[in-house]
Design a protein around this motif. Structure first.
Motif, PDB file in Angstrom:
ATOM      1  N   ARG A 103       0.559  -1.784  -0.303  1.00 58.20           N
ATOM      2  CA  ARG A 103       0.148   0.190   0.156  1.00 58.20           C
ATOM      3  C   ARG A 103       0.808   0.839   0.246  1.00 58.20           C
ATOM      4  NH1 ARG A 103      -1.509   0.086   4.772  1.00 58.20           N
ATOM      5  NH2 ARG A 103      -1.354  -1.927   5.484  1.00 58.20           N
ATOM      6  N   TYR A 104       2.147   1.294   0.816  1.00 56.74           N
ATOM      7  CA  TYR A 104       2.684   2.727   0.306  1.00 56.74           C
ATOM      8  C   TYR A 104       4.194   2.271   0.432  1.00 56.74           C
ATOM      9  CZ  TYR A 104       4.013   1.189   6.280  1.00 56.74           C
ATOM     10  OH  TYR A 104       3.695   0.329   6.573  1.00 56.74           O
ATOM     11  N   TRP A 105       4.987   3.246   0.269  1.00 54.97           N
ATOM     12  CA  TRP A 105       7.124   3.152   0.494  1.00 54.97           C
ATOM     13  C   TRP A 105       7.294   4.230   1.789  1.00 54.97           C
ATOM     14  CZ3 TRP A 105       9.443   2.732  -4.448  1.00 54.97           C
ATOM     15  CH2 TRP A 105       9.175   1.429  -5.556  1.00 54.97           C
ATOM     16  N   VAL A 106       7.887   3.359   2.577  1.00 54.52           N
ATOM     17  CA  VAL A 106       8.621   4.348   3.149  1.00 54.52           C
ATOM     18  C   VAL A 106      10.365   5.336   2.487  1.00 54.52           C
ATOM     19  CG1 VAL A 106       9.619   4.919   5.844  1.00 54.52           C
ATOM     20  CG2 VAL A 106       7.982   3.482   5.228  1.00 54.52           C
ATOM     21  N   VAL A 107      10.694   6.099   2.635  1.00 52.37           N
ATOM     22  CA  VAL A 107      11.728   6.796   2.288  1.00 52.37           C
ATOM     23  C   VAL A 107      12.270   7.347   3.152  1.00 52.37           C
ATOM     24  CG1 VAL A 107      10.678   6.974  -0.425  1.00 52.37           C
ATOM     25  CG2 VAL A 107      10.539   8.791   0.903  1.00 52.37           C
ATOM     26  N   GLU A 108      13.528   7.765   3.517  1.00 56.27           N
ATOM     27  CA  GLU A 108      14.489   8.543   3.950  1.00 56.27           C
ATOM     28  C   GLU A 108      15.099   9.340   3.394  1.00 56.27           C
ATOM     29  OE1 GLU A 108      17.106   7.782   7.945  1.00 56.27           O
ATOM     30  OE2 GLU A 108      17.351   6.260   6.033  1.00 56.27           O
ATOM     31  N   LYS A 109      15.282  10.757   4.274  1.00 56.46           N
ATOM     32  CA  LYS A 109      15.957  11.867   3.529  1.00 56.46           C
ATOM     33  C   LYS A 109      17.050  11.343   3.444  1.00 56.46           C
ATOM     34  CE  LYS A 109      12.346  13.719   1.610  1.00 56.46           C
ATOM     35  NZ  LYS A 109      12.436  12.817   0.796  1.00 56.46           N
ATOM     36  N   HIS A 110      17.955  12.026   1.864  1.00 56.09           N
ATOM     37  CA  HIS A 110      19.539  11.951   1.852  1.00 56.09           C
ATOM     38  C   HIS A 110      20.250  12.439   3.125  1.00 56.09           C
ATOM     39  CE1 HIS A 110      19.627  10.210  -1.997  1.00 56.09           C
ATOM     40  NE2 HIS A 110      19.284   8.899  -1.295  1.00 56.09           N
ATOM     41  N   GLU A 111      21.358  12.654   3.612  1.00 56.79           N
ATOM     42  CA  GLU A 111      21.913  13.534   4.559  1.00 56.79           C
ATOM     43  C   GLU A 111      22.156  14.789   4.127  1.00 56.79           C
ATOM     44  OE1 GLU A 111      21.766  13.751   7.903  1.00 56.79           O
ATOM     45  OE2 GLU A 111      21.022  12.403   8.496  1.00 56.79           O
ATOM     46  N   GLY A 112      22.020  15.689   4.504  1.00 55.65           N
ATOM     47  CA  GLY A 112      22.309  17.158   3.699  1.00 55.65           C
ATOM     48  C   GLY A 112      21.115  18.028   3.357  1.00 55.65           C
ATOM     49  N   GLU A 113      20.961  19.171   3.112  1.00 61.44           N
ATOM     50  CA  GLU A 113      19.889  19.900   3.169  1.00 61.44           C
ATOM     51  C   GLU A 113      18.602  18.994   2.673  1.00 61.44           C
ATOM     52  OE1 GLU A 113      18.072  23.942   0.143  1.00 61.44           O
ATOM     53  OE2 GLU A 113      19.603  22.143  -0.144  1.00 61.44           O
ATOM     54  N   ALA A 114      17.779  17.708   2.865  1.00 59.81           N
ATOM     55  CA  ALA A 114      17.162  17.712   2.279  1.00 59.81           C
ATOM     56  C   ALA A 114      16.452  16.846   3.471  1.00 59.81           C
ATOM     57  CB  ALA A 114      16.914  16.640   1.512  1.00 59.81           C
ATOM     58  N   ALA A 115      17.905  16.426   4.530  1.00 58.91           N
ATOM     59  CA  ALA A 115      17.460  15.551   6.054  1.00 58.91           C
ATOM     60  C   ALA A 115      17.069  16.704   6.477  1.00 58.91           C
ATOM     61  CB  ALA A 115      18.172  14.757   5.653  1.00 58.91           C
ATOM     62  N   GLN A 116      17.968  18.419   6.623  1.00 59.59           N
ATOM     63  CA  GLN A 116      17.396  19.314   7.104  1.00 59.59           C
ATOM     64  C   GLN A 116      16.271  20.054   7.505  1.00 59.59           C
ATOM     65  OE1 GLN A 116      20.647  22.177   6.251  1.00 59.59           O
ATOM     66  NE2 GLN A 116      20.019  23.860   7.955  1.00 59.59           N
ATOM     67  N   ILE A 117      16.104  19.916   6.120  1.00 61.21           N
ATOM     68  CA  ILE A 117      14.597  20.298   5.796  1.00 61.21           C
ATOM     69  C   ILE A 117      13.771  19.403   6.737  1.00 61.21           C
ATOM     70  CG2 ILE A 117      12.933  21.134   4.073  1.00 61.21           C
ATOM     71  CD1 ILE A 117      15.239  21.867   2.292  1.00 61.21           C
ATOM     72  N   ALA A 118      13.168  18.664   6.517  1.00 62.49           N
ATOM     73  CA  ALA A 118      13.126  17.248   7.162  1.00 62.49           C
ATOM     74  C   ALA A 118      13.154  17.214   8.334  1.00 62.49           C
ATOM     75  CB  ALA A 118      13.064  15.724   6.920  1.00 62.49           C
ATOM     76  N   ARG A 119      14.077  17.500   9.353  1.00 62.91           N
ATOM     77  CA  ARG A 119      14.047  17.733  10.295  1.00 62.91           C
ATOM     78  C   ARG A 119      13.668  19.215  11.042  1.00 62.91           C
ATOM     79  NH1 ARG A 119      19.397  15.089   9.430  1.00 62.91           N
ATOM     80  NH2 ARG A 119      19.672  13.515  10.039  1.00 62.91           N
ATOM     81  N   SER A 120      14.021  19.951  10.353  1.00 60.82           N
ATOM     82  CA  SER A 120      13.684  21.815  10.555  1.00 60.82           C
ATOM     83  C   SER A 120      11.675  22.027  10.914  1.00 60.82           C
ATOM     84  CB  SER A 120      14.403  22.417  10.066  1.00 60.82           C
ATOM     85  OG  SER A 120      14.224  22.930   9.341  1.00 60.82           O
ATOM     86  N   THR A 121      10.971  20.884  10.065  1.00 65.46           N
ATOM     87  CA  THR A 121      10.019  20.765   9.540  1.00 65.46           C
ATOM     88  C   THR A 121       8.942  20.295  10.400  1.00 65.46           C
ATOM     89  OG1 THR A 121      10.095  19.978   7.640  1.00 65.46           O
ATOM     90  CG2 THR A 121      10.406  22.091   6.776  1.00 65.46           C
ATOM     91  N   ASP A 122       9.626  19.276  11.173  1.00 65.42           N
ATOM     92  CA  ASP A 122       8.829  18.431  12.115  1.00 65.42           C
ATOM     93  C   ASP A 122       8.109  19.351  13.201  1.00 65.42           C
ATOM     94  OD1 ASP A 122       7.961  15.706  12.988  1.00 65.42           O
ATOM     95  OD2 ASP A 122       9.444  14.658  12.969  1.00 65.42           O
ATOM     96  N   PRO A 123       6.935  18.851  13.174  1.00 63.05           N
ATOM     97  CA  PRO A 123       6.471  19.588  14.256  1.00 63.05           C
ATOM     98  C   PRO A 123       6.841  18.105  15.374  1.00 63.05           C
ATOM     99  CG  PRO A 123       4.919  18.128  12.862  1.00 63.05           C
ATOM    100  CD  PRO A 123       6.123  18.958  12.079  1.00 63.05           C
ATOM    101  N   ARG A 124       7.309  17.290  15.451  1.00 63.52           N
ATOM    102  CA  ARG A 124       6.948  16.651  16.473  1.00 63.52           C
ATOM    103  C   ARG A 124       8.500  16.836  16.959  1.00 63.52           C
ATOM    104  NH1 ARG A 124       3.712  11.238  15.445  1.00 63.52           N
ATOM    105  NH2 ARG A 124       2.312  11.829  14.594  1.00 63.52           N
ATOM    106  N   SER A 125       8.825  17.615  16.274  1.00 66.28           N
ATOM    107  CA  SER A 125      10.920  16.952  16.910  1.00 66.28           C
ATOM    108  C   SER A 125      10.479  18.984  18.042  1.00 66.28           C
ATOM    109  CB  SER A 125      11.679  17.896  16.210  1.00 66.28           C
ATOM    110  OG  SER A 125      11.800  16.575  14.493  1.00 66.28           O
TER     111      SER A 125
END
Length: 111
Positions: free
Chosen positions: A89-111
Protein backbone atom coordinates in the motif's frame (compact mmCIF):
# COMPACT_ATOMS: atom_id res chain seq x y z
CA UNK A 1 19.66 18.64 -8.04
CA UNK A 2 19.57 22.38 -7.43
CA UNK A 3 19.22 23.77 -3.92
CA UNK A 4 15.95 25.45 -4.96
CA UNK A 5 14.48 22.12 -6.12
CA UNK A 6 15.64 20.34 -2.95
CA UNK A 7 13.98 23.04 -0.86
CA UNK A 8 10.73 22.83 -2.86
CA UNK A 9 10.61 19.04 -2.56
CA UNK A 10 11.30 19.27 1.18
CA UNK A 11 8.63 21.91 1.72
CA UNK A 12 6.02 19.91 -0.24
CA UNK A 13 6.75 16.80 1.83
CA UNK A 14 6.65 18.75 5.08
CA UNK A 15 3.26 20.24 4.19
CA UNK A 16 1.73 16.83 3.48
CA UNK A 17 3.24 15.46 6.70
CA UNK A 18 1.56 18.24 8.71
CA UNK A 19 -1.80 17.54 7.04
CA UNK A 20 -1.47 13.81 7.76
CA UNK A 21 -0.52 14.52 11.38
CA UNK A 22 -3.64 16.66 11.80
CA UNK A 23 -5.91 13.98 10.34
CA UNK A 24 -4.30 11.33 12.54
CA UNK A 25 -4.63 13.55 15.61
CA UNK A 26 -8.31 14.26 14.91
CA UNK A 27 -8.99 10.55 14.50
CA UNK A 28 -7.39 9.89 17.88
CA UNK A 29 -9.12 12.84 19.56
CA UNK A 30 -12.56 11.75 18.40
CA UNK A 31 -11.87 8.06 18.94
CA UNK A 32 -12.39 7.23 15.29
CA UNK A 33 -11.82 3.52 14.97
CA UNK A 34 -10.66 2.58 11.51
CA UNK A 35 -8.51 -0.27 10.36
CA UNK A 36 -6.86 1.89 7.71
CA UNK A 37 -6.26 5.62 7.86
CA UNK A 38 -6.40 7.63 4.66
CA UNK A 39 -3.30 9.80 4.20
CA UNK A 40 -1.92 12.06 1.50
CA UNK A 41 1.16 10.81 -0.33
CA UNK A 42 4.13 12.61 1.23
CA UNK A 43 6.21 12.63 -1.94
CA UNK A 44 7.90 15.77 -3.19
CA UNK A 45 5.81 16.09 -6.37
CA UNK A 46 4.00 19.41 -6.34
CA UNK A 47 1.07 18.03 -8.33
CA UNK A 48 0.57 14.79 -6.34
CA UNK A 49 -2.61 14.46 -4.32
CA UNK A 50 -2.68 10.65 -4.30
CA UNK A 51 -4.03 8.92 -1.24
CA UNK A 52 -2.54 5.98 0.60
CA UNK A 53 -3.82 3.87 3.42
CA UNK A 54 -1.87 3.16 6.59
CA UNK A 55 -2.70 1.51 9.89
CA UNK A 56 -2.17 3.80 12.88
CA UNK A 57 0.87 1.82 14.16
CA UNK A 58 2.44 1.96 10.67
CA UNK A 59 1.96 5.73 10.54
CA UNK A 60 3.38 6.19 14.03
CA UNK A 61 6.44 4.06 13.19
CA UNK A 62 7.19 6.31 10.22
CA UNK A 63 6.61 9.51 12.18
CA UNK A 64 9.13 8.51 14.87
CA UNK A 65 11.87 9.43 12.40
CA UNK A 66 11.73 13.04 11.11
CA UNK A 67 13.54 12.09 7.89
CA UNK A 68 11.10 9.30 6.96
CA UNK A 69 8.05 9.83 4.73
CA UNK A 70 5.20 7.61 3.47
CA UNK A 71 4.72 7.69 -0.28
CA UNK A 72 2.85 5.87 -3.03
CA UNK A 73 5.00 3.14 -4.59
CA UNK A 74 7.15 4.67 -7.33
CA UNK A 75 6.88 8.27 -6.09
CA UNK A 76 10.41 8.35 -4.72
CA UNK A 77 12.98 10.96 -5.70
CA UNK A 78 16.27 8.98 -5.72
CA UNK A 79 18.55 12.03 -5.73
CA UNK A 80 17.11 13.20 -2.38
CA UNK A 81 15.92 10.02 -0.69
CA UNK A 82 16.28 6.25 -0.43
CA UNK A 83 13.43 3.76 -0.31
CA UNK A 84 13.94 1.88 2.96
CA UNK A 85 10.69 -0.11 3.10
CA UNK A 86 8.37 -1.42 0.40
CA UNK A 87 4.81 -2.45 1.27
CA UNK A 88 1.87 -3.17 -1.02
CA UNK A 89 0.00 0.00 0.00
CA UNK A 90 2.91 2.39 0.54
CA UNK A 91 6.67 2.82 0.59
CA UNK A 92 8.81 4.53 3.23
CA UNK A 93 11.63 6.82 2.11
CA UNK A 94 14.44 8.35 4.12
CA UNK A 95 15.96 11.69 3.17
CA UNK A 96 19.67 11.70 2.37
CA UNK A 97 21.83 13.61 4.81
CA UNK A 98 22.37 17.20 3.77
CA UNK A 99 19.83 19.85 2.85
CA UNK A 100 16.92 17.42 2.35
CA UNK A 101 17.36 15.83 5.80
CA UNK A 102 17.87 19.24 7.41
CA UNK A 103 14.59 20.53 5.95
CA UNK A 104 12.79 17.36 7.10
CA UNK A 105 14.08 17.76 10.65
CA UNK A 106 13.47 21.51 10.91
CA UNK A 107 9.88 21.25 9.64
CA UNK A 108 8.90 18.23 11.76
CA UNK A 109 6.24 19.44 14.21
CA UNK A 110 7.03 16.50 16.53
CA UNK A 111 10.73 17.35 16.88
Amino acid sequence: MTDERTQRVGENEALFRVVNDEVHSLNERFDVVADLLSAICECGRADCTDRLELRAPEYEAIRREPTWFAIKPGHDTPDVETVIERHDRYWVVEKHEGEAAQIARSTDPRS
